[in-house]
Design a protein around this motif. Structure first.
Motif, PDB file in Angstrom:
ATOM      1  N   ALA A  74      -3.635  -0.883  -4.794  1.00  0.00           N
ATOM      2  CA  ALA A  74      -2.558  -1.534  -3.934  1.00  0.00           C
ATOM      3  C   ALA A  74      -2.368  -2.691  -4.712  1.00  0.00           C
ATOM      4  N   ILE A  75      -1.190  -3.208  -4.504  1.00  0.00           N
ATOM      5  CA  ILE A  75      -1.009  -4.713  -5.161  1.00  0.00           C
ATOM      6  C   ILE A  75      -0.307  -5.585  -3.834  1.00  0.00           C
ATOM      7  N   GLY A  76      -0.652  -6.928  -4.212  1.00  0.00           N
ATOM      8  CA  GLY A  76       0.031  -7.844  -3.230  1.00  0.00           C
ATOM      9  C   GLY A  76      -0.837  -8.579  -2.530  1.00  0.00           C
ATOM     10  N   GLY A  77      -0.386  -9.746  -1.880  1.00  0.00           N
ATOM     11  CA  GLY A  77      -1.150 -10.592  -0.811  1.00  0.00           C
ATOM     12  C   GLY A  77      -0.305 -11.848  -0.862  1.00  0.00           C
ATOM     13  N   PRO A  78      -0.541 -12.650   0.200  1.00  0.00           N
ATOM     14  CA  PRO A  78       0.220 -14.131   0.455  1.00  0.00           C
ATOM     15  C   PRO A  78       0.043 -15.069  -0.634  1.00  0.00           C
ATOM     16  N   PRO A  88       3.866  -9.374  -7.562  1.00  0.00           N
ATOM     17  CA  PRO A  88       3.042  -8.041  -7.777  1.00  0.00           C
ATOM     18  C   PRO A  88       3.828  -6.777  -7.307  1.00  0.00           C
ATOM     19  N   GLU A  89       4.764  -7.081  -6.232  1.00  0.00           N
ATOM     20  CA  GLU A  89       5.522  -5.784  -6.027  1.00  0.00           C
ATOM     21  C   GLU A  89       6.434  -5.340  -7.025  1.00  0.00           C
ATOM     22  N   LYS A  90       7.029  -6.547  -7.793  1.00  0.00           N
ATOM     23  CA  LYS A  90       7.771  -6.128  -8.996  1.00  0.00           C
ATOM     24  C   LYS A  90       7.258  -5.427 -10.096  1.00  0.00           C
ATOM     25  N   ILE A 278      -0.737   5.569   0.285  1.00  0.00           N
ATOM     26  CA  ILE A 278       0.505   4.925   0.638  1.00  0.00           C
ATOM     27  C   ILE A 278       0.288   3.426   1.017  1.00  0.00           C
ATOM     28  N   HIS A 279      -1.028   3.093   1.413  1.00  0.00           N
ATOM     29  CA  HIS A 279      -1.007   1.645   2.141  1.00  0.00           C
ATOM     30  C   HIS A 279      -1.006   0.862   1.113  1.00  0.00           C
ATOM     31  N   GLY A 280      -0.726  -0.539   1.447  1.00  0.00           N
ATOM     32  CA  GLY A 280      -0.719  -1.798   0.948  1.00  0.00           C
ATOM     33  C   GLY A 280      -2.076  -2.552   0.602  1.00  0.00           C
ATOM     34  N   SER A 281      -2.124  -3.684   0.124  1.00  0.00           N
ATOM     35  CA  SER A 281      -3.522  -4.381  -0.001  1.00  0.00           C
ATOM     36  C   SER A 281      -3.991  -5.016   1.133  1.00  0.00           C
ATOM     37  N   ALA A 282      -3.431  -4.685   2.274  1.00  0.00           N
ATOM     38  CA  ALA A 282      -4.007  -5.216   3.594  1.00  0.00           C
ATOM     39  C   ALA A 282      -4.729  -6.344   3.662  1.00  0.00           C
ATOM     40  N   PRO A 283      -3.917  -7.524   3.188  1.00  0.00           N
ATOM     41  CA  PRO A 283      -4.806  -8.934   3.314  1.00  0.00           C
ATOM     42  C   PRO A 283      -5.527  -9.256   4.381  1.00  0.00           C
ATOM     43  N   ASP A 284      -4.972  -8.596   5.783  1.00  0.00           N
ATOM     44  CA  ASP A 284      -5.480  -8.846   6.608  1.00  0.00           C
ATOM     45  C   ASP A 284      -7.029  -8.366   6.866  1.00  0.00           C
ATOM     46  N   ILE A 285      -7.407  -7.289   6.235  1.00  0.00           N
ATOM     47  CA  ILE A 285      -8.774  -6.733   6.129  1.00  0.00           C
ATOM     48  C   ILE A 285      -9.462  -6.646   4.993  1.00  0.00           C
ATOM     49  N   ALA A 291     -12.039  -1.247   5.085  1.00  0.00           N
ATOM     50  CA  ALA A 291     -10.948  -0.515   4.822  1.00  0.00           C
ATOM     51  C   ALA A 291     -11.274   1.054   4.841  1.00  0.00           C
ATOM     52  N   ASN A 292     -10.365   1.855   5.151  1.00  0.00           N
ATOM     53  CA  ASN A 292     -10.617   3.420   4.956  1.00  0.00           C
ATOM     54  C   ASN A 292     -10.419   3.726   3.635  1.00  0.00           C
ATOM     55  N   PRO A 293     -11.223   4.322   2.974  1.00  0.00           N
ATOM     56  CA  PRO A 293     -10.979   4.655   1.614  1.00  0.00           C
ATOM     57  C   PRO A 293     -10.394   6.070   1.358  1.00  0.00           C
TER      58      PRO A 293
END
Ligand code: NAD
Length: 359
Positions: A74-78, A88-90, A278-285, A291-293
């Motif tokens: 997964a990609i992305g983050g603040p 990252p989304e691009k 389907i999930h993203g990079s979940a910066p909160d966790i 994380a559930n693998p």
């Protein structure tokens, strides 16, 4: 000995953590089934921006093209949210477009042992088994013109929802063929009461439906479908929909199963295939080992099922995930309901990898 080459793009945040668990599982599969499985890692998303100042380096594209399949995290983050030149989304959108993976298959099924993990009543979700077939490389995420500009002294933002007949046709055929292997029910989800682009979807799908007389075709507006999905999810078999609606509905469907951390996906084109939770990079966790693998590990199972046509291996992986759940093991996201043992991301990965060797 059979050889499989897998390009591994861990990405960012929990993308790295969950993909590491899939690599452990892959190692067990390699040993158990005596396969020559080669993996090669490439950068994508924020980590690629940090290292090479672009979210999708050329080496990553080449690596994906030369592999038999791609395992994506997964990609992305603040940290990368407000960059001007790239994001990252691009990088992910460009990767999907470059590989021409036009169909995104997102199964949502409920493990018996997790019936209580859903926020919905057991009688509503027990036995749910549906697939969202989402168009992945066109629609409003790619349509031009797009942008933010000044008009009449104020800022306006705009995007374009765009589909060609051939784009609709190729995914419709895919969905009809998939429905044929299942309960033979196809529901097209759109917004044809408002959008011309949805009217075109109905026209093209209606034409193609005549070639698949034995498939029961229905149409729902997306607002109604999002309601029916919660009200009576067992009514659905295959949901065929556009990029935007599929993105949203599959996240909704994940809540039927208990957690977004359980839903795998396959993005498939004529030449390449990419497998990702389907999930993203979940910066909160991220970085907390909670994380559930399983979504990533089940994406690996989809790779063996679809690309390598190794049904026995796919079943082994799925069974081992299921067995771990049946033993009462849970990650934190599904821990609140009748739990015996809450484990971290790494420990769950180790457990499933060990189960595969013992299976
Ligand atoms: P998200 O999917 O990352 O997280 C949504 C919620 O679900 C969060 O509370 C998160 O903790 C939880 N969650 C997600 N995966 C989980 C897992 N495996 N186990 C337990 N809990 C899990 O979506 P978001 O918060 O909207 O986006 C975060 C970042 O991810 C953004 O930068 C976004 O652009 C990116 N993103 C990437 C992808 C992708 O790489 N395919 C998909 C969606 C979002």
């Amino acid at each position: 000995m059979k050889t499989y080459n897998i390009a591994v793009l861990k990405g960012d945040g929990i993308g790295i953590e969950v993909t590491n668990q899939s690599l452990k599982v892959l190692d067990s599969v390699r040993k158990k089934f005596n396969l020559d499985i080669q993996t090669q890692e490439y950068l994508v998303g924020g980590s690629a921006l940090d290292n090479c100042n672009q979210s999708l380096p050329e080496a990553t594209i080449e690596g994906c093209k030369s592999a038999d399949a791609v395992l994506f995290g997964a990609i992305g983050g603040p940290k990368w949210d407000n960059l001007k030149h790239d994001s990252p989304e691009k990088g992910l959108l460009e990767l999907r477009k470059t590989l021409q993976v036009f169909v995104n298959i997102r199964p949502a099924f409920v493990f018996d042992s997790l019936v209580m993990a859903s926020t919905l009543k057991p009688e509503v979700i027990s036995g749910v088994d549906l697939v969202v077939v989402r168009e992945l490389i066109s629609g409003i995420y790619f349509g031009e013109p797009r942008g933010i500009e000044i008009r009449d002294g104020e800022k306006v933002g705009f995007n374009t929802m765009f589909y060609t007949e051939s784009e609709i046709s190729r995914i419709a055929h895919y969905a009809f063929k998939l429905a044929n292997t299942r309960q033979k029910k196809l529901c097209v989800v759109d917004k044809a009461n408002v959008l011309e682009v949805s009217k075109l979807w109905r026209e093209v799908v209606g034409r193609i439906a005549k070639q698949y007389n034995h498939i029961d075709v229905s149409y729902q507006y997306v607002d109604n479908a999002s309601m029916q999905l919660i009200r009576n999810p067992k009514d659905f078999d295959v949901i065929l929909t556009s990029n935007l609606f599929g993105d949203i509905l599959s996240d909704e469907a994940s809540q039927l199963t208990g957690s977004i951390g359980l839903l795998p996906s396959a993005s498939i084109g004529d030449k390449y295939a990419l497998y990702e939770p389907i999930h993203g990079s979940a910066p909160d966790i991220a970085g907390q080992d909670i994380a559930n693998p399983m979504a990533s590990i089940l994406s690996l199972a989809m790779m063996f099922e679809n690309t390598f046509e190794e049904q026995c291996i796919a079943k082994t992986i799925k069974d081992c995930v299921s067995n771990v759940l049946e033993e009462g093991v849970r990650s934190k996201d599904i821990a609140q309901f009748g739990v015996k043992k809450v484990l971290g991301c790494n420990a769950i990965g180790d457990l499933i990898a060990t189960k595969i060797l013992e299976y």
